[in-house]
Design a protein around this motif. Structure first.
Motif, PDB file in Angstrom:
ATOM      1  N   GLU A  22     117.033 -25.462  68.215  1.00 31.25           N
ATOM      2  CA  GLU A  22     117.256 -25.874  66.809  1.00 31.25           C
ATOM      3  C   GLU A  22     115.758 -26.720  66.315  1.00 31.25           C
ATOM      4  OE1 GLU A  22     120.491 -28.227  63.974  1.00 31.25           O
ATOM      5  OE2 GLU A  22     120.177 -29.223  66.070  1.00 31.25           O
ATOM      6  N   ASN A  23     115.389 -27.633  67.318  1.00 39.90           N
ATOM      7  CA  ASN A  23     113.995 -28.122  67.011  1.00 39.90           C
ATOM      8  C   ASN A  23     112.808 -27.252  66.904  1.00 39.90           C
ATOM      9  OD1 ASN A  23     111.555 -29.723  68.390  1.00 39.90           O
ATOM     10  ND2 ASN A  23     112.705 -31.048  67.089  1.00 39.90           N
ATOM     11  N   GLN A  60     113.130  -9.644  75.043  1.00 37.98           N
ATOM     12  CA  GLN A  60     112.581  -8.577  75.104  1.00 37.98           C
ATOM     13  C   GLN A  60     111.240  -8.498  75.873  1.00 37.98           C
ATOM     14  OE1 GLN A  60     111.974  -7.130  70.906  1.00 37.98           O
ATOM     15  NE2 GLN A  60     113.499  -8.297  70.230  1.00 37.98           N
ATOM     16  N   GLN A  61     111.443  -7.213  76.598  1.00 38.38           N
ATOM     17  CA  GLN A  61     110.125  -7.512  77.818  1.00 38.38           C
ATOM     18  C   GLN A  61     108.810  -7.514  77.004  1.00 38.38           C
ATOM     19  OE1 GLN A  61     110.936  -6.412  81.296  1.00 38.38           O
ATOM     20  NE2 GLN A  61     108.629  -6.721  81.775  1.00 38.38           N
ATOM     21  N   GLY A  62     107.875  -8.289  77.306  1.00 37.18           N
ATOM     22  CA  GLY A  62     106.491  -8.389  76.343  1.00 37.18           C
ATOM     23  C   GLY A  62     106.744  -9.147  75.354  1.00 37.18           C
ATOM     24  N   TYR A  63     107.638  -9.481  74.957  1.00 36.01           N
ATOM     25  CA  TYR A  63     108.018 -10.405  73.509  1.00 36.01           C
ATOM     26  C   TYR A  63     108.322 -11.733  73.984  1.00 36.01           C
ATOM     27  CZ  TYR A  63     109.247 -11.666  68.862  1.00 36.01           C
ATOM     28  OH  TYR A  63     109.629 -12.443  67.689  1.00 36.01           O
ATOM     29  N   GLY A  64     109.399 -11.953  74.715  1.00 34.72           N
ATOM     30  CA  GLY A  64     110.174 -13.269  74.894  1.00 34.72           C
ATOM     31  C   GLY A  64     111.466 -13.131  74.082  1.00 34.72           C
ATOM     32  N   TYR A  65     111.446 -14.442  73.383  1.00 40.49           N
ATOM     33  CA  TYR A  65     112.675 -14.633  72.790  1.00 40.49           C
ATOM     34  C   TYR A  65     112.444 -14.795  71.216  1.00 40.49           C
ATOM     35  CZ  TYR A  65     114.575 -15.487  77.198  1.00 40.49           C
ATOM     36  OH  TYR A  65     115.170 -15.274  78.623  1.00 40.49           O
ATOM     37  N   ASN A  66     113.256 -14.308  70.522  1.00 41.32           N
ATOM     38  CA  ASN A  66     113.147 -14.600  68.933  1.00 41.32           C
ATOM     39  C   ASN A  66     113.950 -16.111  68.932  1.00 41.32           C
ATOM     40  OD1 ASN A  66     114.578 -14.630  66.024  1.00 41.32           O
ATOM     41  ND2 ASN A  66     112.742 -13.252  66.098  1.00 41.32           N
ATOM     42  N   VAL A  67     113.373 -17.249  68.271  1.00 45.01           N
ATOM     43  CA  VAL A  67     113.837 -18.564  68.456  1.00 45.01           C
ATOM     44  C   VAL A  67     115.142 -18.507  67.535  1.00 45.01           C
ATOM     45  CG1 VAL A  67     113.717 -20.676  67.745  1.00 45.01           C
ATOM     46  CG2 VAL A  67     111.988 -19.947  69.038  1.00 45.01           C
ATOM     47  N   ILE A  74     123.309 -18.465  70.715  1.00 47.23           N
ATOM     48  CA  ILE A  74     124.012 -19.352  71.561  1.00 47.23           C
ATOM     49  C   ILE A  74     124.852 -20.290  70.912  1.00 47.23           C
ATOM     50  CG2 ILE A  74     123.345 -21.643  72.802  1.00 47.23           C
ATOM     51  CD1 ILE A  74     120.828 -20.331  73.836  1.00 47.23           C
ATOM     52  N   GLY A  75     124.905 -20.575  69.675  1.00 47.84           N
ATOM     53  CA  GLY A  75     125.489 -21.180  68.612  1.00 47.84           C
ATOM     54  C   GLY A  75     127.038 -20.492  68.519  1.00 47.84           C
ATOM     55  N   GLU A  76     127.160 -19.152  68.684  1.00 45.81           N
ATOM     56  CA  GLU A  76     128.195 -18.260  68.507  1.00 45.81           C
ATOM     57  C   GLU A  76     128.860 -18.372  69.887  1.00 45.81           C
ATOM     58  OE1 GLU A  76     126.656 -14.345  67.685  1.00 45.81           O
ATOM     59  OE2 GLU A  76     126.380 -14.770  65.536  1.00 45.81           O
ATOM     60  N   ILE A  77     128.345 -18.499  71.086  1.00 49.91           N
ATOM     61  CA  ILE A  77     128.791 -18.663  72.451  1.00 49.91           C
ATOM     62  C   ILE A  77     129.489 -20.131  72.446  1.00 49.91           C
ATOM     63  CG2 ILE A  77     128.244 -18.987  74.792  1.00 49.91           C
ATOM     64  CD1 ILE A  77     125.782 -16.961  74.274  1.00 49.91           C
TER      65      ILE A  77
END
Length: 214
Positions: A22-23, A60-67, A74-77
């Motif tokens: 979130e930050n 995603q390989q080579g990209y990382g995570y879309n924040v 994670i909010g849905e989880i």
């Protein structure tokens, strides 16, 4: 991995991921690698990848995570967009602070009733909810069917109260008292917050820095 096989330690890290993401999102960061996230959180990249893989993995390989996407997933989880009907027992200073925490951000819970045995504060409004005398608790639960209770009262009043709440359909508790609800009612979910225990732990660590290990 089945959701039932996910360890409680992984689940307890999810809110921290959510808070950090979130930050990052609020600061305009759109992309982050597991290594970068690990450095910010004091974890290891392999730990983060393991935790996220418990829920299918999000990178995603080579990209990382879309924040923003990871924050949402994670909010849905954590089910933060749910509105589990919740009542709060004890409208003192602690109760009012906890009510504010529940009411001012998505937490997965919706506060629908506040109760206290002190007649002097009955009728006062806390976050648009009137404080009702505890005598109205049973009828309120029958009429509104809450399933979660937040407990902010002394332990000496707890046994009779928790027995009643369980009979009225409460299946989960956020417990700020020292009463062991889980021992008395193993069939319900309990998240206990022992403020004094936490303070004494800090006291030990403050005075025994050389003996503290992870």
């Amino acid at each position: 991995m089945e959701r039932n096989d996910i360890s409680i330690s992984v689940i307890k890290r999810l809110p921290r991921y959510y808070r950090f993401l979130e930050n990052l999102k609020d600061n305009g960061i759109v992309r982050i690698s597991s290594k970068e996230l690990a450095e910010r959180m004091g974890l290891t990249a392999s730990q983060i990848r393991h935790d996220f893989n418990c829920f299918g993995g999000f990178g995603q390989q080579g990209y990382g995570y879309n924040v923003p996407d990871l924050y949402q997933k994670i909010g849905e989880i954590l089910c933060v967009n749910k509105n589990v009907k919740t009542i709060l027992i004890g409208a003192g200073n602690l109760g009012r602070a906890v009510a504010s925490k529940i009411s001012t951000r998505e937490s997965g819970f919706k506060l629908v009733g506040i109760f206290d045995k002190n007649e002097a504060i009955s009728g006062k409004i806390i976050h648009s909810i009137p404080v009702r005398h505890i005598d109205y608790l049973e009828n309120f639960c029958i009429d509104n069917s809450p399933t979660c209770a937040v407990i902010c009262i002394p332990s000496n009043d707890m046994k009779e109260l928790t027995d009643l709440l369980c009979r009225l359909g409460i299946t989960s508790f956020w417990n700020f008292s020292n009463y062991d609800i889980a021992m008395a009612h193993p069939e319900v979910l309990v998240e206990s917050v022992h403020l004094t225990d936490s303070l004494m732990t800090l006291s030990y660590l403050t005075n025994n820095k050389e003996n503290a290990v992870d």
